[in-house]
Design a protein around this motif. Sequence first.
Motif, mmCIF file in Angstrom:
data_model
loop_
_atom_site.group_PDB
_atom_site.id
_atom_site.type_symbol
_atom_site.label_atom_id
_atom_site.label_comp_id
_atom_site.label_asym_id
_atom_site.label_seq_id
_atom_site.Cartn_x
_atom_site.Cartn_y
_atom_site.Cartn_z
ATOM 1 N N MET A 1 -5.345 -0.753 -9.222
ATOM 2 C CA MET A 1 -4.901 -2.106 -8.901
ATOM 3 C C MET A 1 -3.512 -2.359 -9.486
ATOM 4 S SD MET A 1 -7.414 -2.932 -7.105
ATOM 5 C CE MET A 1 -7.284 -4.640 -6.742
ATOM 6 N N ILE A 2 -2.703 -3.098 -8.722
ATOM 7 C CA ILE A 2 -1.351 -3.435 -9.143
ATOM 8 C C ILE A 2 -1.268 -4.953 -9.252
ATOM 9 C CG2 ILE A 2 1.070 -3.361 -8.464
ATOM 10 C CD1 ILE A 2 0.029 -0.786 -6.807
ATOM 11 N N VAL B 1 6.723 -9.302 -1.456
ATOM 12 C CA VAL B 1 6.516 -8.106 -0.625
ATOM 13 C C VAL B 1 5.054 -7.998 -0.198
ATOM 14 C CG1 VAL B 1 6.619 -5.577 -0.603
ATOM 15 C CG2 VAL B 1 8.435 -6.876 -1.716
ATOM 16 N N PHE B 2 4.126 -8.347 -1.082
ATOM 17 C CA PHE B 2 2.693 -8.214 -0.813
ATOM 18 C C PHE B 2 2.112 -9.400 -0.067
ATOM 19 C CE2 PHE B 2 2.258 -5.429 -4.842
ATOM 20 C CZ PHE B 2 2.821 -4.359 -4.181
ATOM 21 N N GLY B 3 2.959 -10.286 0.455
ATOM 22 C CA GLY B 3 2.467 -11.406 1.242
ATOM 23 C C GLY B 3 1.799 -12.476 0.407
ATOM 24 N N GLY B 4 2.242 -12.664 -0.840
ATOM 25 C CA GLY B 4 1.696 -13.716 -1.689
ATOM 26 C C GLY B 4 0.473 -13.303 -2.490
ATOM 27 N N LYS B 5 0.023 -12.072 -2.354
ATOM 28 C CA LYS B 5 -1.163 -11.624 -3.101
ATOM 29 C C LYS B 5 -0.773 -11.300 -4.542
ATOM 30 C CE LYS B 5 -3.750 -9.724 0.754
ATOM 31 N NZ LYS B 5 -4.458 -8.553 1.256
ATOM 32 N N LYS B 6 -1.612 -11.708 -5.472
ATOM 33 C CA LYS B 6 -1.361 -11.479 -6.900
ATOM 34 C C LYS B 6 -1.789 -10.073 -7.318
ATOM 35 C CE LYS B 6 -0.543 -12.970 -11.173
ATOM 36 N NZ LYS B 6 0.800 -12.866 -11.667
ATOM 37 N N VAL B 7 -2.921 -9.596 -6.798
ATOM 38 C CA VAL B 7 -3.444 -8.273 -7.135
ATOM 39 C C VAL B 7 -3.674 -7.498 -5.846
ATOM 40 C CG1 VAL B 7 -5.318 -7.009 -8.254
ATOM 41 C CG2 VAL B 7 -4.572 -9.184 -9.199
ATOM 42 N N VAL B 8 -3.155 -6.256 -5.813
ATOM 43 C CA VAL B 8 -3.251 -5.420 -4.616
ATOM 44 C C VAL B 8 -3.667 -4.017 -5.044
ATOM 45 C CG1 VAL B 8 -1.922 -4.427 -2.719
ATOM 46 C CG2 VAL B 8 -1.472 -6.745 -3.438
ATOM 47 N N SER B 9 -4.509 -3.348 -4.252
ATOM 48 C CA SER B 9 -4.858 -1.959 -4.561
ATOM 49 C C SER B 9 -3.716 -1.057 -4.110
ATOM 50 C CB SER B 9 -6.157 -1.552 -3.876
ATOM 51 O OG SER B 9 -5.944 -1.350 -2.510
ATOM 52 N N MET B 10 -3.622 0.114 -4.707
ATOM 53 C CA MET B 10 -2.523 1.024 -4.361
ATOM 54 C C MET B 10 -2.604 1.479 -2.907
ATOM 55 S SD MET B 10 -3.527 4.663 -6.151
ATOM 56 C CE MET B 10 -3.368 4.093 -7.799
ATOM 57 N N PHE B 11 -3.786 1.496 -2.329
ATOM 58 C CA PHE B 11 -3.939 1.909 -0.932
ATOM 59 C C PHE B 11 -3.490 0.792 0.004
ATOM 60 C CE2 PHE B 11 -7.268 4.008 -3.451
ATOM 61 C CZ PHE B 11 -6.761 5.287 -3.387
ATOM 62 N N MET C 1 -1.274 -1.364 -0.829
ATOM 63 C CA MET C 1 0.154 -1.527 -1.066
ATOM 64 C C MET C 1 0.980 -0.831 0.012
ATOM 65 S SD MET C 1 2.458 -0.154 -4.233
ATOM 66 C CE MET C 1 2.356 1.541 -3.715
ATOM 67 N N THR C 2 0.633 0.395 0.353
ATOM 68 C CA THR C 2 1.410 1.138 1.365
ATOM 69 C C THR C 2 1.351 0.445 2.713
ATOM 70 O OG1 THR C 2 -0.485 2.555 1.771
ATOM 71 C CG2 THR C 2 1.155 3.362 0.207
ATOM 72 N N LYS C 3 0.217 -0.156 3.036
ATOM 73 C CA LYS C 3 0.084 -0.880 4.299
ATOM 74 C C LYS C 3 0.977 -2.114 4.313
ATOM 75 C CE LYS C 3 -3.446 -3.627 5.578
ATOM 76 N NZ LYS C 3 -4.815 -4.030 5.858
ATOM 77 N N LEU C 4 0.997 -2.831 3.210
ATOM 78 C CA LEU C 4 1.796 -4.042 3.117
ATOM 79 C C LEU C 4 3.302 -3.728 3.098
ATOM 80 C CD1 LEU C 4 -0.354 -5.989 0.516
ATOM 81 C CD2 LEU C 4 -0.119 -6.497 2.942
ATOM 82 N N VAL C 5 3.687 -2.628 2.482
ATOM 83 C CA VAL C 5 5.096 -2.244 2.396
ATOM 84 C C VAL C 5 5.613 -1.774 3.757
ATOM 85 C CG1 VAL C 5 6.666 -0.543 1.385
ATOM 86 C CG2 VAL C 5 5.090 -1.783 -0.057
#
Length: 144
Positions: free
Chosen positions: A113-114, A123-133, A135-139
């Motif tokens: 988790m990031i 970059v993550f669309g307003g999400k506070k916590v994102v999984s590394m998997f 993350m690549t989708k959002l980027v």
Amino acid sequence: MAAKKPAAKKPAAKKPAAAKKPVAKKPAAKAPAAKTPAAKKPAAKTSAAKKPAAAKKPAVKRTPNAAFMKPMTVSAMLGAVIGTTPMPRTEVTKKLWEYIKKNKLQDAVNKRMINADEKLKAVFGGKKVVSMFEMTKLVSAHLK
């Protein structure tokens, strides 16, 4: 109750004596030997079982996939984190991880988790916590 009569047997047809083949006798099955601790055999060398090295095909150097190496333009939000110069997807991921490690944004308990800061949250669309998997989708939405 009435007693049943035994069925009448038909006489078997006789074959000529010359047509008979001699039946080979099977050897009698041996009785299993009493269990005794068997002496351990030395382990066979594994190199003897392997094929010779000359029979292998020569190793072919892998060529990188052109789609991964193509420079992509970075959005302004992602550019604030990793820079605005065009770069391949592989470099974008490396730069993101450098930023995450430098700012200690990886969760201490669950390393997958990031925890996003203000720049990454955009970059993550307003999400506070994102999984590394994830993350690549959002980027990938920020690359053209």
